[in-house]
Design a protein around this motif. Structure first.
Motif, short mmCIF file in Angstrom:
data_model
loop_
_atom_site.label_atom_id
_atom_site.label_comp_id
_atom_site.label_asym_id
_atom_site.label_seq_id
_atom_site.Cartn_x
_atom_site.Cartn_y
_atom_site.Cartn_z
N UNK A 44 0.83 -1.21 0.00
CA UNK A 44 0.00 0.00 0.00
C UNK A 44 0.86 1.25 0.00
N UNK A 45 1.95 1.23 0.74
CA UNK A 45 2.87 2.37 0.78
C UNK A 45 3.47 2.62 -0.60
N UNK A 46 3.90 1.54 -1.26
CA UNK A 46 4.49 1.70 -2.60
C UNK A 46 3.46 2.20 -3.61
N UNK A 47 2.21 1.80 -3.47
CA UNK A 47 1.18 2.22 -4.40
C UNK A 47 0.90 3.72 -4.30
N UNK A 48 1.17 4.31 -3.14
CA UNK A 48 0.91 5.73 -2.93
C UNK A 48 2.03 6.62 -3.47
N UNK A 49 3.18 6.04 -3.79
CA UNK A 49 4.31 6.83 -4.25
C UNK A 49 4.32 6.91 -5.77
N UNK A 50 4.67 8.06 -6.28
CA UNK A 50 4.81 8.28 -7.71
C UNK A 50 6.29 8.50 -8.01
N UNK A 51 6.81 7.78 -8.98
CA UNK A 51 8.23 7.87 -9.29
C UNK A 51 8.65 9.31 -9.57
N UNK A 52 7.90 9.99 -10.41
CA UNK A 52 8.31 11.34 -10.83
C UNK A 52 8.19 12.37 -9.71
N UNK A 53 7.30 12.15 -8.76
CA UNK A 53 7.18 13.07 -7.62
C UNK A 53 8.24 12.82 -6.56
N UNK A 54 8.72 11.57 -6.46
CA UNK A 54 9.59 11.19 -5.35
C UNK A 54 11.03 10.88 -5.74
N UNK A 55 11.34 10.87 -7.04
CA UNK A 55 12.70 10.48 -7.45
C UNK A 55 13.69 11.62 -7.23
N UNK A 56 14.94 11.21 -7.05
CA UNK A 56 16.04 12.16 -6.90
C UNK A 56 17.16 11.72 -7.83
N UNK A 69 21.66 9.17 -12.56
CA UNK A 69 20.41 8.45 -12.82
C UNK A 69 19.35 8.82 -11.78
N UNK A 70 18.12 9.00 -12.27
CA UNK A 70 16.99 9.27 -11.38
C UNK A 70 16.57 7.97 -10.70
N UNK A 71 16.42 8.02 -9.38
CA UNK A 71 15.98 6.87 -8.61
C UNK A 71 15.01 7.32 -7.53
N UNK A 72 14.16 6.40 -7.15
CA UNK A 72 13.27 6.64 -6.03
C UNK A 72 13.80 5.85 -4.84
N UNK A 73 13.68 6.41 -3.66
CA UNK A 73 14.10 5.74 -2.43
C UNK A 73 12.84 5.28 -1.70
N UNK A 74 12.79 4.00 -1.38
CA UNK A 74 11.65 3.44 -0.66
C UNK A 74 12.17 2.82 0.63
N UNK A 75 11.70 3.33 1.74
CA UNK A 75 12.13 2.80 3.04
C UNK A 75 11.46 1.46 3.28
N UNK A 76 12.23 0.52 3.79
CA UNK A 76 11.68 -0.79 4.15
C UNK A 76 11.12 -0.69 5.58
N UNK A 127 16.42 1.37 -3.50
CA UNK A 127 16.48 2.44 -4.50
C UNK A 127 16.17 1.79 -5.84
N UNK A 128 15.30 2.43 -6.60
CA UNK A 128 14.87 1.89 -7.88
C UNK A 128 15.00 2.96 -8.96
#
Length: 105
Positions: free
Chosen positions: A45-57, A63-70, A78-79
């Motif tokens: 559910x947490x991953x579904x709420x995140x948008x790559x383009x809004x959260x990537x750095x 390279x643009x990557x998103x960080x997802x806390x476990x 990082x993806x």
């Protein structure tokens, strides 16, 4: 004794679970995380709420990557965009297959 069943494989994203203890495993590259079924649902559910383009750095390699806390705050995924899409698709399929297994049980 664990009886591991694959739920989904998408490139580097592999999700499986134990038919006995119901532990869900997410394998990504050299990282393995273990979840209870409830924790896996929350992580999904947490991953579904995140948008790559809004959260990537942008990382130092450019390279643009998103960080997802476990669930363990000291460990994060990082993806890049393709890895992100693969993981989300793998998690969607894993959730559906889990529901099928639950119905069969």
């Amino acid at each position: 004794m664990c009886s591991i069943r694959p739920l989904c494989n998408k490139n580097n994203a592999h999700i499986s679970h134990c038919a006995n203890c119901q532990t869900v495993y997410i394998w990504h590259n050299n990282l393995l995380l273990n979840f209870t079924p409830q924790d896996f649902q929350l992580f999904y559910e947490t991953m579904q709420q995140q948008d790559f383009y809004d959260c990537s750095v942008t990382f130092p390699d450019g390279e643009e990557r998103i960080i997802v806390h476990s669930p363990c705050r000291d460990i994060s995924f990082t993806f890049n965009l393709q890895e992100w899409l693969d993981m989300k698709e793998a998690m969607n399929e894993a959730i559906l297959l889990q529901q099928v297994y639950d119905l069969i049980r």
